[in-house]
Design an enzyme around this catalytic site. Sequence first.
Site, PDB file in Angstrom:
ATOM      1  CG  ASP A 191      19.087-113.637 133.859  1.00 13.24           C
ATOM      2  OD1 ASP A 191      19.793-114.368 133.140  1.00 13.24           O
ATOM      3  OD2 ASP A 191      18.772-112.478 133.550  1.00 13.24           O
ATOM      4  CD  GLU A 245      25.229-113.054 125.628  1.00 12.94           C
ATOM      5  OE1 GLU A 245      24.743-113.148 126.766  1.00 12.94           O
ATOM      6  OE2 GLU A 245      25.072-113.889 124.739  1.00 12.94           O
ATOM      7  CE1 TYR A 281      21.297-117.779 124.406  1.00  7.98           C
ATOM      8  CE2 TYR A 281      22.669-115.808 124.388  1.00  7.98           C
ATOM      9  CZ  TYR A 281      22.236-116.956 125.009  1.00  7.98           C
ATOM     10  OH  TYR A 281      22.739-117.284 126.248  1.00  7.98           O
TER      11      TYR A 281
END
Lengths: 404, 275
Positions: free
Chosen positions: B60, B49, B175
Amino acid sequence: MNNQVNSFTQGPDEKGHFGKYGGRYVSETLMPLVLNVEKSYKEAMQDPSFLEELDELNRVYVGRPSPLYFAERLTEKLGGAKVYFKREELNHTGAHKINHAIGQILLARRMGKTRIIAETGAGQHGVATATVAARFGLKCTVFMGATDIERQKPNVFRMKLLGAEVRPVTSGSSTLKDAMNEALRDWVTNVHDTFYIIGTVAGPHPYPMMVRDFQSIIGRETKAQMMEAEGRLPDTLIACVGGGSNAIGLFHPFLNDKDVRAIAVEAAGHGVNTDKHAASITGGTPGVLHGNRTYLLQNEDGQIQEAHSISAGLDYPGIGPEHVWLHEQKRVEYVSVTDSEALEAFQFCCQTEGIIPALETSHALAHITKLAPTLPKEHLIVLNLSGRGDKDIFTVADALGEEI
Amino acid sequence: MSRLETKFAALRAENKAGFVAFITAGDPDYDTSLKVLKGLPSQGVDIIELGMPFTDPSADGPAIDRAAQRALAGGMSLKKTLDMVRAFREDNNETPIVLMGYFNPVFAYGIERFATDASNAGVDGLIIVDLPPEEDEELRIPANEAGIDVIRLATPTSDNKRLPKVLEGASGFVYYVAVAGVTGGKSATEGDIESAITHIRQHTNLPVAVGFGIKTPEQAAVMAKYADGVVVGSAIVSMIEDGIGDNGALKTDLVDDVLNFVKTLANGAHSGRNG
């Protein structure tokens, strides 16, 4: 867009789009929450008891309706159009921000949330949020860029007095956009108990619509008050615009009155041709940030650039999506005013009307000083006097080279 | 078969979970980042990734945020990220590369042009974290036409009502975001992961990779019991940060240290189903 729209007040669509703008650009973890806020908001707005409580709080806690005031000396000095002020600075906490903070906290309580978060730049939205959180006894955390904490100390202390935790944000550029990133990070981490009170008509759907609806009380009152004062609608509405909450609040109820001109004033900082401004419509391009598609200050790689304005409340590199749509539809005009023009208008208002306006509002005032003299005496202008300027006296003193 | 399909088929044949390593493209600079990237497959990394740096990575945590800021300060751009993939493909045509990031840089690049250029560079999948199913069509369709999978994210907030929406139009793999939160934060328990992945498998036959909060070889091994892929990001990115001296100069063993750490993580993930 060739097809002329019939109404300027029906947006957004069910996915939160105003034309191509708006939407819900958030991480998947937040999607069920955002959908739930929308559902709860729609239910609340159909519930008479919710609306009654909102009305009552607006009356006895905020102090609504705010007066519509004929600015007689300012009108005389400018020698043209007749200028009225919609006195939002007289609201509890000194600005229009309380209008959407009250609405959102009632919704948060209705949804059973026990913790409130908010982002703030100048601190006005943070203070409004801390205020309503105290009023309803909910825990409150306000995210504020470390740079802004340094330049807005009085508001930081006000929030602390009101029982809020002010959390300094040191990521990125340590200003409003970073505070919003941090609030989103907190929200995604505390999905179960936390409600995010967003401070402007931006963010994922339903926020731009919801904040607009709560702010539209400004325009609805203005309409009735102007009918009473002059027996007709105003000719021109003027408001400053950063994210755009006070401007949309004044404009929205008038958007289908085609003869009413609406002008939004962006912060040109050192000038829109420099790299130090906050004029997202005049100097930005389409992009996606903080949950919505809108115009942004960005480079050719899609990286977000720093905004600059002397007024911390306009210091944001984006704008609410409905404004972009109104701009592209040519329903609202977007102009810009520099730091120094705003400073001049700030002092002019203090001295002619005995009102210290917020530096944000001073941008709209500066445009009036250019526009009013060119218009006939029967032309009616309404300025949204969105906030009082007590918070700005240190910034102004600094800019004027005075020690206090 | 796509590189992703080939890889997951091979892993399934060996009854192994794959190890997915995340690094931010251009962190701390283009050349160092490319060395790390090129070194990953030989350490046992099955899928890469590659983070596309963005100024405002609001999903994040601090480690990946700082990595993005370092990369951008070093002049990284989306165009250079694609250059990096192209350089990697000069001597590796097997290891799938999934680009991960935010929509705005892709939008600014031009969606159609990006889909074409990314495909030509050798990109296999995209994870755009701020593009939920409701908004991803304008990228998903051109990307799929260019042969790129758009990986959807399932999360602890994906209930029975939401999950079908997430899986409709999904390709490549799913995911699973193990915890509600940002990258590099708290970790999920084994029980949480077991029940979440069981739940997802009732709705899809796509492979399921799990990420967020996985920092050690031991945690990777536990996740590998249930998932088809185990993703580690912040912990690797933090190793890169550790390789930067106080004066900003890179330590000589930065690349080796990072790759050695990656090997222990890969071994952890690969051993998960042996015990």
